[in-house]
Design a protein around this motif. Structure first.
Motif, short mmCIF file in Angstrom:
data_model
loop_
_atom_site.label_atom_id
_atom_site.label_comp_id
_atom_site.label_asym_id
_atom_site.label_seq_id
_atom_site.Cartn_x
_atom_site.Cartn_y
_atom_site.Cartn_z
N ALA A 45 46.63 48.14 42.97
CA ALA A 45 45.50 48.12 42.05
C ALA A 45 45.40 49.47 41.37
O ALA A 45 45.60 50.51 42.00
N ASN A 46 45.12 49.45 40.07
CA ASN A 46 44.93 50.66 39.29
C ASN A 46 43.62 50.55 38.54
O ASN A 46 43.29 49.49 38.02
N ALA A 145 33.67 32.76 33.66
CA ALA A 145 34.54 33.69 34.38
C ALA A 145 33.68 34.76 35.04
O ALA A 145 32.62 35.12 34.52
N ARG A 146 34.16 35.27 36.17
CA ARG A 146 33.45 36.36 36.81
C ARG A 146 34.44 37.16 37.66
O ARG A 146 35.47 36.66 38.10
N ILE A 147 34.09 38.43 37.84
CA ILE A 147 34.81 39.28 38.77
C ILE A 147 33.78 39.95 39.66
O ILE A 147 32.73 40.41 39.17
N ASN A 157 37.61 45.67 46.90
CA ASN A 157 37.87 44.24 46.89
C ASN A 157 37.53 43.74 45.49
O ASN A 157 36.43 43.96 44.99
N PHE A 158 38.52 43.11 44.86
CA PHE A 158 38.35 42.48 43.56
C PHE A 158 38.55 40.99 43.77
O PHE A 158 39.59 40.56 44.27
N GLY A 171 41.69 34.59 42.26
CA GLY A 171 42.47 35.54 43.03
C GLY A 171 41.63 36.61 43.65
O GLY A 171 40.42 36.69 43.43
N GLN A 172 42.32 37.44 44.43
CA GLN A 172 41.64 38.55 45.07
C GLN A 172 42.65 39.62 45.43
O GLN A 172 43.84 39.35 45.61
N TYR A 173 42.15 40.82 45.53
CA TYR A 173 42.92 41.96 46.01
C TYR A 173 41.99 42.79 46.87
O TYR A 173 40.87 43.12 46.46
N THR A 174 42.43 43.14 48.05
CA THR A 174 41.69 44.05 48.94
C THR A 174 42.64 45.14 49.36
O THR A 174 43.72 44.88 49.87
N GLY A 175 42.25 46.39 49.12
CA GLY A 175 43.07 47.52 49.51
C GLY A 175 42.71 48.76 48.72
O GLY A 175 41.68 48.81 48.03
#
Length: 181
Positions: A45-46, A145-147, A157-158, A171-175
């Motif tokens: 993630a950036n 849509a939402r984030i 966490n996205f 989707g999701q990203y955790t880190g």
């Protein structure tokens, strides 16, 4: 019999965690986005920040490879193995030093402003030379849509959901996230 014992030991080891609620292996398996039946893994993630008048623009890019920024902060340097990404733009009214947390619904103006899902990315010499834009904000149905952005310590966490003409993209990203500001 040895293979079964080793397999059970491996499962037990992966289900344990030190002080976390989940292991890093489980986290990597959950870092993804899905478009219909196609799943894209995410490893990085950036977050970039730029002033915009009295406000701030944040660019969040979730990828399957490293993306860094040149020393002067003006140019992305992309790893040759990048093949797909999901990017989101948040436009905030106020000058902000840190990415805000919370739920951001797509507005097309201030707040969650734009997104792009790309695959078949080709990188040469640290630059993207071609790509396929799978979906962007013009594909949204009823701007649905939402984030959701949360942060605990240095862990982000996205979590995102987009209702598009292609179907639901989620989707999701955790880190950790590389902050280029």
């Amino acid at each position: 019999m040895k293979k079964i014992v080793l397999f059970l030991f491996t499962l037990t080891l992966l289900s344990c965690s030190g002080s976390d609620d989940s292991s890093s292996v489980e986290q990597l398996n959950n870092n993804l986005f899905k478009i219909n039946s196609t799943t894209y893994g995410l490893t990085n993630a950036n977050i970039n920040r730029q002033p915009l008048g009295d406000g701030t623009v944040f660019f969040i890019t979730l990828t399957n490879a490293e993306v860094s920024t040149s020393a002067d902060g003006t140019q992305a340097i992309v790893a040759d193995n990048l093949t797909h990404l999901a990017s989101f733009t948040l436009v905030m009214h106020d000058a902000m030093n840190q990415l805000p947390t919370g739920t951001f619904n797509f507005k097309g103006n201030y707040g969650f402003d734009a997104y792009s899902i790309q695959d078949n990315i080709v990188v040469e010499g640290g630059k993207i030379t071609s790509r396929n834009v799978v979906s962007n904000e013009s594909d949204l149905i009823n701007q649905d849509a939402r984030i959701i952005i949360t942060k605990t310590g240095d862990t982000y966490n996205f979590n995102f959901n987009l209702t598009t003409s292609l179907g639901i993209i989620q989707g999701q990203y955790t880190g950790s996230a590389t902050k280029n500001y």
